[in-house]
Design an enzyme around this catalytic site. Structure first.
Site, PDB file in Angstrom:
ATOM      1  CG  HIS A  82      68.838  -3.777 -42.250  1.00  0.00           C
ATOM      2  ND1 HIS A  82      69.872  -3.233 -41.051  1.00  0.00           N
ATOM      3  CD2 HIS A  82      67.420  -3.260 -41.609  1.00  0.00           C
ATOM      4  CE1 HIS A  82      69.267  -1.811 -40.143  1.00  0.00           C
ATOM      5  NE2 HIS A  82      67.839  -2.002 -40.226  1.00  0.00           N
ATOM      6  CG  HIS A 128      64.597   0.656 -43.164  1.00  0.00           C
ATOM      7  ND1 HIS A 128      65.181   0.978 -42.406  1.00  0.00           N
ATOM      8  CD2 HIS A 128      65.192  -0.889 -41.950  1.00  0.00           C
ATOM      9  CE1 HIS A 128      65.198   1.355 -41.468  1.00  0.00           C
ATOM     10  NE2 HIS A 128      65.425  -0.067 -41.199  1.00  0.00           N
ATOM     11  CD  GLU A 129      63.506  -4.307 -41.645  1.00  0.00           C
ATOM     12  OE1 GLU A 129      64.514  -4.468 -41.849  1.00  0.00           O
ATOM     13  OE2 GLU A 129      62.437  -3.552 -41.390  1.00  0.00           O
ATOM     14  CD  GLU A 182      67.853   1.282 -38.984  1.00  0.00           C
ATOM     15  OE1 GLU A 182      68.518  -0.005 -38.787  1.00  0.00           O
ATOM     16  OE2 GLU A 182      67.356   2.075 -39.463  1.00  0.00           O
TER      17      GLU A 182
HETATM   18 ZN    ZN Z   1      66.297  -0.668 -39.433  1.00  0.00          ZN
END
Ligand code: ZN
Length: 514
Positions: A281, A277-278, A307
């Site tokens: 980003h 997830h990160e 996101e």
């Molecule tokens: Zn996030």
């Protein structure tokens, strides 16, 4: 000198004067980014009080630098200079977005900005303690102060006729997003998700959860997730991965991205999911144009688009069968033969088990958006005065019963679980769901555009997806707003259909519901 070249020199001067002034003001924000990262990862407890003053000072200085009357003159001159340019060229976009930021910022006093920053830092500290002791009362006065300051901020900013305070705050995270827009998406989505969850609850076939309860050494987990981040495309020359209680991605600029993860001994998916997830980003930040650093064309489009990048790598990639075909044989390099008895099916099932639970960041793809909807309802009620802050725990617990059918045992696993409100971030949560929807929609398009995209995942080839995202999303900076970007890339307005298709295609067979 000819007239044309004189005017192009004047244009050049107007633009470089404005852009370098804006980039200067932004340096203060990027410095604050490193201090904010340090606060969550390295800073000893004793540093908290002065750190909040350091961050408040930087926020105030940055605000003052950006809102001088001189800056207003630079913007006006630059607007004249770009008038004859195409509206979506880089210079025109920079000027348009700087104008929008400036008009917003000049509505807020630097004392309010500093108070928001200092309160955010102190409230976050109070929240950590309240959460540790699972005692909402310790956080309540800080949340009351935060909501009051945010209402004041919203009143200074103003909102369109027929709207509400939430709209003014949300605009910071997702330009022009309103509570009415969000409601239009959330209400039908809740009904569709509820229907899917009801079917899953009634299913006789259940996927295996065994891999989610299998202890693996944290040191090895760390090596494993760092390898995964690197393989999917996170550039460790321009970024770091450290530990924090709550995973996040921050830092300074596209060549110094600081992301964090956390480790749970009994569940490697916790660290893997948050790292994927990160990294999503982080790769978005790394894909921004460094030459435009501090300018809108070198910045992320908004939090929903941000996101969409993290959710795509976490869900469409990290929870896919193709990904696990490649990832499973990698496990032995990090964990020896400990995982050998787990088949590919076991791993894929564990990555996709649906289980309504208490914690948003640990939730599965099918229930995640329900957690977001609850927070949206609550923050809207807090701002509109429809709910007294002291009643938050009780109402929170009731909503968890209504939306997810679960009983909240304590505040720690209830209304104290998220950091956002303590930081003063109200109007933020819906971007998680909008980003999740966008992720599914973008991924459908990427699959059409790049033949064999997912077959490549099974061979550990992720660069084609990253290149597609660089071209279609990262390099665009703030050129387009959420809906515009979605239409431009996918040809359709943002819709919940691709995410529902993604969930049903995966979960129905997994639960024997086809
Ligand atoms: Zn996030």
């Amino acid at each position: 000198m000819t007239i044309a070249s004189a005017s192009s020199t004047a244009t050049h001067i107007a633009l470089t004067t404005l852009f370098s002034a804006v980039q200067d003001a932004h340096l203060l924000n990027s410095t604050a980014g490193i201090l904010g990262w340090d606060q969550e990862t390295m800073m000893p407890n004793g540093g908290a009080e002065l750190r909040s003053r350091q961050l408040a000072q930087l926020a105030r200085l940055s605000h003052e630098t950006f809102t001088t009357p001189k800056m207003g003159e630079y913007i006006a001159a630059a607007e004249d200079a770009v008038r004859s340019m195409p509206a979506d060229c880089a210079d025109a976009v920079n000027v348009r977005e700087i104008r929008s930021d400036y008009d917003k910022a000049t509505k807020l006093s630097s004392s309010l900005i500093a108070e928001l920053a200092q309160t955010g830092s102190q409230a976050q500290h109070a929240w950590v303690e309240a959460r540790r002791e699972s005692d909402f009362k310790k956080f309540q006065p800080w949340l009351e102060k935060t909501v009051k300051l945010n209402i004041l901020k919203a009143q200074c900013l103003g909102w369109p006729k027929g709207g509400e305070a939430w709209d003014a705050l949300a605009d910071y995270y997702e330009p022009a997003l309103t509570a009415a827009d969000v409601t239009k998406v959330f209400e039908p989505l809740r009904a569709r998700l509820q229907k899917l969850l009801d079917r899953i609850r009634g299913a006789s076939k259940k996927p295996s959860n065994a891999f989610n309860e299998f202890a693996l050494p944290i040191d090895s987990q760390e090596k494993f997730v760092r390898y995964m981040a690197k393989r999917i495309g996170f550039d460790f020359n321009c970024g770091r991965l450290d530990r924090s209680a709550h995973p996040f991605c921050g830092g300074s600029h596209s060549r110094d991205v600081r992301m964090t993860t956390r480790y749970t001994e009994t569940c490697v998916f916790d660290a893997l999911g948050s790292t994927m997830h990160e990294s999503g980003h982080g790769m978005y930040e790394q894909g921004l144009d460094f030459a435009q650093s501090g300018l809108p064309m070198g910045s992320a489009a908004g939090l929903s688009v941000h996101e969409s990048q993290s959710r795509m790598w976490e869900n469409q990639v990290g929870r896919s069968m193709h990904f696990w075909k490649w990832a499973r044989p990698q496990l032995s390099a990090f964990f020896g033969d400990a995982c050998d008895h787990f088949t590919l099916e076991h791993l894929y099932q564990a990555a996709n088990v649906v289980e309504p639970g208490l914690i948003r960041v640990e939730s599965d793809e099918a229930t995640y958006n329900m957690h977001v909807m609850i927070r949206f309802k609550l923050e809207r009620d807090m701002l509109n005065g429809d709910m007294a802050i002291k009643d938050l725990p009780g109402i929170w617990n009731q909503l968890y019963k209504d939306y997810l059918g679960v009983t909240v045992p304590d505040d720690r696993r209830g209304c104290l679980q998220d950091v956002h409100w303590s930081m003063g971030a109200i109007g933020y949560f819906p971007t998680y769901t909008l980003g999740t929807l966008l992720a599914a929609q973008l991924f459908e398009k990427a699959r059409k555009d790049v033949p064999g995209l997912e077959d490549g995942f099974a061979r550990g080839e992720f660069a084609p997806l990253l290149s597609w995202l660089r071209k279609n999303v990262h390099s665009e900076g703030r050129r387009y707003r959420l809906d515009e970007l979605c239409r431009k890339v996918t040809g359709e307005p943002l819709s919940a259909d691709p995410m529902m298709r993604h969930l049903e295609a995966k979960l129905l067979p997994l639960y024997g519901l086809e």
